[in-house]
Structure formats: C-alpha cells, structure tokens
Design a protein around this motif. Structure first.
Motif, PDB file in Angstrom:
ATOM      1  N   ALA A   1       0.834  -1.208   0.000  1.00  0.00           N
ATOM      2  CA  ALA A   1       0.000   0.000   0.000  1.00  0.00           C
ATOM      3  C   ALA A   1       0.866   1.255   0.000  1.00  0.00           C
ATOM      4  O   ALA A   1       0.640   2.183  -0.776  1.00  0.00           O
ATOM      5  N   PHE A   2       1.857   1.287   0.883  1.00  0.00           N
ATOM      6  CA  PHE A   2       2.781   2.420   0.962  1.00  0.00           C
ATOM      7  C   PHE A   2       3.966   2.005   1.825  1.00  0.00           C
ATOM      8  O   PHE A   2       3.988   0.897   2.390  1.00  0.00           O
ATOM      9  N   SER A   3       4.924   2.883   1.944  1.00  0.00           N
ATOM     10  CA  SER A   3       6.119   2.604   2.745  1.00  0.00           C
ATOM     11  C   SER A   3       6.335   3.719   3.754  1.00  0.00           C
ATOM     12  O   SER A   3       6.041   4.892   3.486  1.00  0.00           O
ATOM     13  N   ILE A   4       6.823   3.341   4.931  1.00  0.00           N
ATOM     14  CA  ILE A   4       7.175   4.301   5.974  1.00  0.00           C
ATOM     15  C   ILE A   4       8.620   4.047   6.374  1.00  0.00           C
ATOM     16  O   ILE A   4       8.944   2.959   6.881  1.00  0.00           O
ATOM     17  N   PHE A   5       9.482   5.017   6.105  1.00  0.00           N
ATOM     18  CA  PHE A   5      10.922   4.878   6.419  1.00  0.00           C
ATOM     19  C   PHE A   5      11.486   3.583   5.832  1.00  0.00           C
ATOM     20  O   PHE A   5      12.271   2.880   6.478  1.00  0.00           O
ATOM     21  N   GLY A   6      11.046   3.278   4.629  1.00  0.00           N
ATOM     22  CA  GLY A   6      11.574   2.111   3.940  1.00  0.00           C
ATOM     23  C   GLY A   6      10.908   0.797   4.308  1.00  0.00           C
ATOM     24  O   GLY A   6      11.253  -0.251   3.758  1.00  0.00           O
ATOM     25  N   ILE A   7       9.966   0.843   5.244  1.00  0.00           N
ATOM     26  CA  ILE A   7       9.251  -0.379   5.652  1.00  0.00           C
ATOM     27  C   ILE A   7       7.948  -0.461   4.869  1.00  0.00           C
ATOM     28  O   ILE A   7       7.126   0.458   4.912  1.00  0.00           O
ATOM     29  N   GLU A   8       7.779  -1.541   4.139  1.00  0.00           N
ATOM     30  CA  GLU A   8       6.582  -1.707   3.327  1.00  0.00           C
ATOM     31  C   GLU A   8       5.370  -2.037   4.182  1.00  0.00           C
ATOM     32  O   GLU A   8       5.425  -2.917   5.046  1.00  0.00           O
ATOM     33  N   ILE A   9       4.286  -1.314   3.973  1.00  0.00           N
ATOM     34  CA  ILE A   9       3.010  -1.591   4.631  1.00  0.00           C
ATOM     35  C   ILE A   9       2.094  -2.194   3.574  1.00  0.00           C
ATOM     36  O   ILE A   9       1.757  -1.534   2.590  1.00  0.00           O
ATOM     37  N   ARG A  10       1.701  -3.412   3.778  1.00  0.00           N
ATOM     38  CA  ARG A  10       0.928  -4.126   2.759  1.00  0.00           C
ATOM     39  C   ARG A  10      -0.575  -3.982   2.978  1.00  0.00           C
ATOM     40  O   ARG A  10      -1.043  -3.798   4.100  1.00  0.00           O
ATOM     41  N   TRP A  11      -1.288  -4.093   1.875  1.00  0.00           N
ATOM     42  CA  TRP A  11      -2.745  -4.062   1.942  1.00  0.00           C
ATOM     43  C   TRP A  11      -3.273  -5.158   2.853  1.00  0.00           C
ATOM     44  O   TRP A  11      -4.277  -4.973   3.540  1.00  0.00           O
ATOM     45  N   TYR A  12      -2.608  -6.302   2.853  1.00  0.00           N
ATOM     46  CA  TYR A  12      -3.042  -7.424   3.693  1.00  0.00           C
ATOM     47  C   TYR A  12      -3.137  -6.988   5.159  1.00  0.00           C
ATOM     48  O   TYR A  12      -4.136  -7.249   5.831  1.00  0.00           O
ATOM     49  N   ALA A  13      -2.095  -6.313   5.628  1.00  0.00           N
ATOM     50  CA  ALA A  13      -2.069  -5.869   7.027  1.00  0.00           C
ATOM     51  C   ALA A  13      -3.166  -4.851   7.290  1.00  0.00           C
ATOM     52  O   ALA A  13      -3.855  -4.906   8.320  1.00  0.00           O
ATOM     53  N   LEU A  14      -3.358  -3.908   6.365  1.00  0.00           N
ATOM     54  CA  LEU A  14      -4.379  -2.877   6.553  1.00  0.00           C
ATOM     55  C   LEU A  14      -5.778  -3.482   6.573  1.00  0.00           C
ATOM     56  O   LEU A  14      -6.640  -3.057   7.360  1.00  0.00           O
ATOM     57  N   ILE A  15      -6.014  -4.470   5.724  1.00  0.00           N
ATOM     58  CA  ILE A  15      -7.333  -5.112   5.675  1.00  0.00           C
ATOM     59  C   ILE A  15      -7.580  -5.912   6.947  1.00  0.00           C
ATOM     60  O   ILE A  15      -8.683  -5.891   7.511  1.00  0.00           O
ATOM     61  N   ILE A  16      -6.561  -6.626   7.427  1.00  0.00           N
ATOM     62  CA  ILE A  16      -6.691  -7.378   8.681  1.00  0.00           C
ATOM     63  C   ILE A  16      -7.004  -6.426   9.843  1.00  0.00           C
ATOM     64  O   ILE A  16      -7.879  -6.693  10.675  1.00  0.00           O
TER      65      ILE A  16
ATOM     66  N   ILE B   1      11.240 -18.720  11.117  1.00  0.00           N
ATOM     67  CA  ILE B   1      10.072 -18.856  11.999  1.00  0.00           C
ATOM     68  C   ILE B   1       9.607 -17.490  12.483  1.00  0.00           C
ATOM     69  O   ILE B   1       8.408 -17.249  12.648  1.00  0.00           O
ATOM     70  N   LEU B   2      10.551 -16.589  12.680  1.00  0.00           N
ATOM     71  CA  LEU B   2      10.225 -15.256  13.180  1.00  0.00           C
ATOM     72  C   LEU B   2       9.808 -14.292  12.067  1.00  0.00           C
ATOM     73  O   LEU B   2       9.336 -13.191  12.351  1.00  0.00           O
ATOM     74  N   ASN B   3       9.979 -14.704  10.840  1.00  0.00           N
ATOM     75  CA  ASN B   3       9.714 -13.822   9.708  1.00  0.00           C
ATOM     76  C   ASN B   3       8.245 -13.894   9.293  1.00  0.00           C
ATOM     77  O   ASN B   3       7.885 -14.428   8.237  1.00  0.00           O
ATOM     78  N   ILE B   4       7.373 -13.348  10.129  1.00  0.00           N
ATOM     79  CA  ILE B   4       5.934 -13.368   9.852  1.00  0.00           C
ATOM     80  C   ILE B   4       5.596 -12.545   8.613  1.00  0.00           C
ATOM     81  O   ILE B   4       4.632 -12.843   7.901  1.00  0.00           O
ATOM     82  N   ARG B   5       6.414 -11.535   8.319  1.00  0.00           N
ATOM     83  CA  ARG B   5       6.141 -10.692   7.148  1.00  0.00           C
ATOM     84  C   ARG B   5       6.219 -11.477   5.851  1.00  0.00           C
ATOM     85  O   ARG B   5       5.644 -11.062   4.832  1.00  0.00           O
ATOM     86  N   ALA B   6       6.870 -12.615   5.880  1.00  0.00           N
ATOM     87  CA  ALA B   6       6.957 -13.449   4.677  1.00  0.00           C
ATOM     88  C   ALA B   6       5.723 -14.323   4.505  1.00  0.00           C
ATOM     89  O   ALA B   6       5.608 -15.063   3.527  1.00  0.00           O
ATOM     90  N   GLY B   7       4.785 -14.223   5.449  1.00  0.00           N
ATOM     91  CA  GLY B   7       3.554 -15.005   5.351  1.00  0.00           C
ATOM     92  C   GLY B   7       3.599 -16.226   6.252  1.00  0.00           C
ATOM     93  O   GLY B   7       4.643 -16.601   6.785  1.00  0.00           O
TER      94      GLY B   7
END
Length: 266
Positions: free
Chosen positions: A9-24, A83-89
């Motif tokens: 969706a957009f990035s904040i300080f280089g960190i990607e914010i995905r639509w998936y997270a916003l919808i959840i 295991i800790l990389n939840i951002r990868a799904g």
C-alpha cells in the motif's frame, strides 16, 4: 477477470506496509466495534473489550504462526530463523482461533468471568474479521483454488482459478449476520459459539477442498480435519447448551451491579 494489484500500500521509512495488514486491521477494528456494543449492552464498561483483546489477540497471532510452522516443519526445521519472519507469510486461522479461545478461557478463570458468555460476544466479531480479512488474500493473490471454467473465476498467473477467498468471505459474512441477529434474542449461553463452530466448520471444509495451498498431515488436509472437529464440537456444545447442562463454572449465575446496570449471566 484478471487483477494485478500491488500488494504494497505504501512505505514508511523504507518499511513496506501491505494491503493485507491494513485489511486485517480494518477487520479487527470493525469486529471490536460490534463486540464493544454487545459488552456495553450486557452492562460492562465500554473499555472492557480492550482488556480482553489485549490478551487474546497477541496469543491468537502467535497461535496462528505456531500452527503454520508446525505443519510446515520440514521447511522451518532447515530454516529456523524464518520462523520469526511473519512478514513473509504463514498464519493459519485455525491455530489463531484455538489459541485465542484458550487465552480467553484462562482470562475468564482468572477474572472469574464465564467463558461461554464472553465467547458468545466475541465470536460474531471473529467471523466478521475473517470475512474482511480474506480480502487481504485477494490483494496478495493467494489462498485461491484450482483451475475452473466458472464465469466468476479470476485469472492468476495466466490461469483461471476458483476465488476461494471470496467463497469463504461470503460464507463468513452470512454466518456473522445470522449470529449477530440471533444474539439479540439472548439465546442460551454457548449456542452462538456452537453455531459458529458448526457453520464455519462446514464452510471451511468445502472451501479447503478447492484450495491449492493446504497444509497436510500425510495425505489429509489439516484444515478439513480441524473443520470436522469444529462441527463435532459445535454439535456437542449446542446439545449441552440446549439441555442446560454446561459445566458448573459456566452455569453459575453472576449478577453484577455497575452504574445502575445489571449483568446477568445464566
């Protein structure tokens, strides 16, 4: 229909914010709104829902991750740092539901609050969150089914496939509407939860059969097995609720007077 969305969706300080997270998050906020209204109707302070969610949401997320890792252990045993990389799904809803309910039970025991009463308030919000959250899968172009010639199929990677995210989203919304309207009639405790287990169990069993990304135990789809268990558990809860024979802790009548409101757990 072919869709090509950027999942970011957009990035904040280089960190990607995905639509998936916003919808959840949107699903969680809307679900919280309905749960808050019901808790207030039952006489609780309007901030009570946040106390509960502060406990069960983190545990539910950890449970969803644990569940996914458990059934993908062949990969994660070789790549433990992932295991800790939840951002990868890799979040499994059944794990989130089971661990979240376990956290709710422990919270209820510690606060001397009946589990099924709280579950009956929160579960319609849970299934609403599921209905909305499935659109995050759509944005990621994941959790889809196999090839189909049906007119409502969607094209992913050049192949027309079942939009299983849509099937489950519609089914979840139907379950939510049934539960939220039935709850106004104050059914016996446990019946709202039981109906969810039965309804979602049946829905997920058939939707899972169309998906191409299932977790497995041997040759058995894990989600279908758990769905069968959900249906059985739901039938049992509905039966003992109908017979007014829930475990003693859940049968206790608790009357709490607060700000001239009466909370009556039966």
């Amino acid at each position: 229909m072919e869709f090509n969305f950027n999942p970011v969706a957009f990035s904040i300080f280089g960190i990607e914010i995905r639509w998936y997270a916003l919808i959840i998050i949107a699903g969680m906020l809307l679900g919280t709104y309905f749960a808050k209204k019901e808790f207030v109707r039952r006489g609780f302070d309007e901030d009570f829902v946040y106390d509960v969610l502060f406990v069960i949401v983190p545990i539910g997320i950890l449970g969803a991750r644990f569940w996914y890792v458990l059934f993908e252990w062949d990969y994660y045993s070789l790549n433990p740092i992932q295991i800790l990389n939840i951002r990868a799904g890799g979040l499994a809803i059944h794990g989130g539901i089971i661990f979240g309910l376990l956290a709710l039970y422990i919270y209820g025991k510690k606060k001397n609050l009946p589990f099924w009463d709280m579950a009956d308030v929160l579960i319609p919000s849970l299934v609403l969150g599921q209905a909305i959250g499935r659109w995050g899968n759509f944005m990621n172009q994941e959790a889809h089914g196999g090839p189909t010639d049906l007119p409502w199929g969607i094209i992913i990677d050049g192949v027309k496939v079942h939009p299983t995210f849509l099937y489950e989203s519609i089914g979840d919304m139907v379950i939510f509407l049934i539960l939220i309207n039935w709850r106004k009639n104050n059914p016996d405790k446990g019946k709202i939860s039981a109906t969810y287990f039965i309804g979602y169990g049946i829905l997920r069993f058939f939707v899972e059969g169309l998906r191409t990304d299932s977790l497995y135990i041997g040759s058995i789809r894990t989600a279908q097995l758990i769905s069968i268990i959900f249906v059985i558990v739901g039938i049992i809860i509905f039966y003992i609720s109908d017979k007014n024979n829930l475990p003693p802790y859940f049968k206790e009548e608790k009357v709490v007077k607060k700000e001239e409101k009466i909370i009556n757990f039966k």
